[in-house]
Design a protein around this motif. Structure first.
Motif, mmCIF file in Angstrom:
data_model
loop_
_atom_site.group_PDB
_atom_site.id
_atom_site.type_symbol
_atom_site.label_atom_id
_atom_site.label_comp_id
_atom_site.label_asym_id
_atom_site.label_seq_id
_atom_site.Cartn_x
_atom_site.Cartn_y
_atom_site.Cartn_z
ATOM 1 N N LEU B 66 2.932 -6.786 -6.189
ATOM 2 C CA LEU B 66 1.480 -7.387 -5.939
ATOM 3 C C LEU B 66 0.730 -7.019 -6.987
ATOM 4 O O LEU B 66 0.303 -6.170 -7.184
ATOM 5 C CB LEU B 66 0.931 -7.302 -4.447
ATOM 6 N N LYS B 69 -6.140 -9.913 -7.714
ATOM 7 C CA LYS B 69 -6.880 -9.130 -6.424
ATOM 8 C C LYS B 69 -7.190 -9.900 -5.421
ATOM 9 O O LYS B 69 -6.966 -11.643 -5.146
ATOM 10 C CB LYS B 69 -8.918 -9.574 -6.905
ATOM 11 N N PRO B 70 -7.529 -9.696 -4.129
ATOM 12 C CA PRO B 70 -7.432 -10.065 -2.338
ATOM 13 C C PRO B 70 -8.360 -11.453 -2.321
ATOM 14 O O PRO B 70 -9.709 -10.944 -3.535
ATOM 15 C CB PRO B 70 -7.708 -9.151 -1.885
ATOM 16 N N GLN B 71 -8.649 -12.932 -2.255
ATOM 17 C CA GLN B 71 -9.169 -13.665 -2.137
ATOM 18 C C GLN B 71 -11.028 -13.383 -1.012
ATOM 19 O O GLN B 71 -9.735 -13.069 0.156
ATOM 20 C CB GLN B 71 -9.182 -15.358 -1.701
ATOM 21 N N LEU B 79 -11.200 -9.749 3.902
ATOM 22 C CA LEU B 79 -10.605 -10.930 2.487
ATOM 23 C C LEU B 79 -9.665 -10.585 3.012
ATOM 24 O O LEU B 79 -9.435 -10.838 4.634
ATOM 25 C CB LEU B 79 -10.605 -8.704 2.661
ATOM 26 N N PRO B 81 -5.376 -10.995 3.328
ATOM 27 C CA PRO B 81 -4.967 -10.375 2.975
ATOM 28 C C PRO B 81 -3.554 -11.048 1.828
ATOM 29 O O PRO B 81 -4.209 -11.979 2.316
ATOM 30 C CB PRO B 81 -3.689 -9.966 3.905
ATOM 31 N N SER B 82 -3.117 -9.966 0.631
ATOM 32 C CA SER B 82 -2.042 -10.970 -0.357
ATOM 33 C C SER B 82 -0.415 -10.765 0.676
ATOM 34 O O SER B 82 -0.251 -10.174 1.246
ATOM 35 C CB SER B 82 -1.852 -9.560 -1.368
ATOM 36 N N ASN B 83 0.301 -12.066 0.345
ATOM 37 C CA ASN B 83 1.696 -11.839 0.613
ATOM 38 C C ASN B 83 2.666 -11.414 -0.277
ATOM 39 O O ASN B 83 2.312 -12.413 -0.781
ATOM 40 C CB ASN B 83 1.505 -14.020 1.314
ATOM 41 N N LYS B 88 1.985 -9.596 5.386
ATOM 42 C CA LYS B 88 0.942 -9.460 4.710
ATOM 43 C C LYS B 88 -0.050 -8.628 4.285
ATOM 44 O O LYS B 88 0.294 -7.352 5.163
ATOM 45 C CB LYS B 88 -0.548 -9.899 5.653
ATOM 46 N N ILE B 90 -2.602 -5.338 2.868
ATOM 47 C CA ILE B 90 -4.496 -5.195 1.718
ATOM 48 C C ILE B 90 -4.109 -3.823 1.690
ATOM 49 O O ILE B 90 -3.491 -2.769 2.418
ATOM 50 C CB ILE B 90 -5.417 -4.690 2.964
ATOM 51 N N LEU B 94 -5.252 -2.775 -4.810
ATOM 52 C CA LEU B 94 -5.357 -4.633 -4.762
ATOM 53 C C LEU B 94 -7.120 -4.619 -5.805
ATOM 54 O O LEU B 94 -7.509 -5.594 -6.110
ATOM 55 C CB LEU B 94 -5.265 -5.388 -3.887
ATOM 56 N N VAL B 120 -10.146 -7.090 7.899
ATOM 57 C CA VAL B 120 -9.299 -8.379 6.858
ATOM 58 C C VAL B 120 -8.984 -9.359 7.578
ATOM 59 O O VAL B 120 -9.374 -9.236 8.979
ATOM 60 C CB VAL B 120 -8.573 -6.934 6.421
#
Lengths: 265, 265
Positions: B66, B69-71, B79, B81-83, B88, B90, B94, B120
């Motif tokens: 990954l 940065k997370p959105q 926040l 989470p990133s996929n 998902k 966090i 990140l 999150v």
């Protein structure tokens, strides 16, 4: 950074040098390196103390075969360090039952570290070796604020994941103005007992790459030897138990380097 | 013990189960197990989140490949989470630059853990896997106080030294009334690539002994495979990259056991 100000640093009376053995990541063999380095330095004739700064996971007493609680001195105010293998040692593991958890928030940690530094009767020491816990938290902040560290040794494995953690450790010591003496790569390769072939289980070349990218010396590469773990479990320093092994030779080379760096003249 | 009272535990809306993956000692492969277990559970069709609770040494982003940065969500308060790999995720890793140190005392840690739990946008999850840092400190105290943990998995190696740390972890979860689902023994043996002979580098039989002495089930024994470390370094889950390896088969057996324990009907 207020939290890492260095104005509270005070000497420990009688203690000449203080060496922090650190790693960003846990489980890289930091306590094994600290213990064997300290024993090896004591065998060279130095007065050496070993402080186990890992309050949550104090493994040093097990590695040195230490049992029983430390005594209090005659004034009733200072702990007497335990003696074994030529070292004076203090550890949370000596104060609690084996396996009992220390469920403490940070301020209690900081208080205990301060006691270990200044309320232990270390006597005259050429060197106090501090075995740090993983991370960059309360223990590290307290030590860099309160103890006049001569320098830090950073232990890693050849893996990339471990190296990201090293980077964090290096940055922390730079931010807190502690000189980094160098890097030690542990578990560099495994020599199969069956066929004597080396296997780079945890990767290759990571120590060199990191040392180069941070411009710090790579002081040693210690091979993975299952007898090291066996000795740690049995409470016997490996450098004493297997004096002719490749790992001991690597540890002794490291010892020479460290003693040269601490007393350059 | 005031510091571990459980009266503040509140559910995370939409999240059915929360599993803590823990180890007393660092470097036993806890993040590797967490990551591969989470990916393996997601492959079985579950909605799975993975929270990297190791604020000082956040290795999960590297293991999942990954970056970025997370959105923040449209309300500007949560926040996203990133996929990756069906999860998902966090992680502190990140939010900061790779290798930047997080030099924080405990209260800041606790605040960040609270944000990771409740700020999150996890959405609907069958399971949130928490990858805990080593030790029994602020992160563990905060999680056991604030998160309604379904259960805990304890990762260890066969070494006696690691087992003393396990003991501490077991006692902590018992004191804080978190059910222990079982023990996972990692790095159980190494298969030499040259001669295919197994070497018990980190000891033998420790998992069985500990499981028995604490009366908790031993849910799996994962062999040491240097490709596991290689995949972690490369950001690829091992269970995807080497589906037919002994380590993947062991991880899949563990996955089945965990999913059975979480949904016993």
């Amino acid at each position: 950074m207020n939290s890492t100000s260095t104005h509270d640093r005070q000497p420990i009376p009688g203690v000449k040098d203080i060496l922090a053995v650190s790693s960003g990541k846990g489980g890289v063999g930091k306590s094994t390196i600290s213990t064997n380095l300290a024993v090896s330095l004591a065998r060279k004739g130095l007065q050496v103390g070993l402080m186990d700064a890992d309050i949550y996971g104090p493994n040093i007493p097990g590695m040195l075969g230490l049992e029983g609680k430390p005594q209090i001195d005659e004034t009733g105010t200072r702990l007497l360090p335990s003696n074994a293998h030529g070292l004076k040692t203090i550890s949370m593991g000596l104060l609690i039952d084996r396996g009992a958890p220390v469920i403490w928030r940070g301020p209690m940690l900081a208080k205990m570290i301060n006691q270990f530094l200044f309320q232990v009767d270390w006597g005259d020491l050429d060197l106090l070796v501090l075995d740090l816990p993983p991370g960059t938290g309360d223990v590290q902040i307290t030590l860099t604020q309160q103890a006049p560290l001569t320098g830090a040794l950073i232990v890693t494995t050849p893996s990339n994941i471990a190296l990201a953690d090293v980077r964090r450790g290096v940055e922390m010591f730079r931010q807190t103005e502690v000189p980094i003496l160098g890097l030690v790569e542990n578990m560099s390769y495994f020599l199969c007992h069956h066929c004597q072939q080396p296997s780079p289980i945890f990767g290759e070349g990571g120590g060199e790459r990191t040392a180069k990218s941070f411009d710090i010396p790579l002081l040693g590469k210690i091979p993975l030897d299952s007898r090291l773990r066996h000795c740690a479990d049995a409470g016997t320093p490996f450098v004493n138990a297997a004096p002719d092994s490749p790992a001991t030779r690597a540890l002794e080379k490291l010892t020479d380097q460290v003693s040269r760096l601490l007393a350059p003249n």
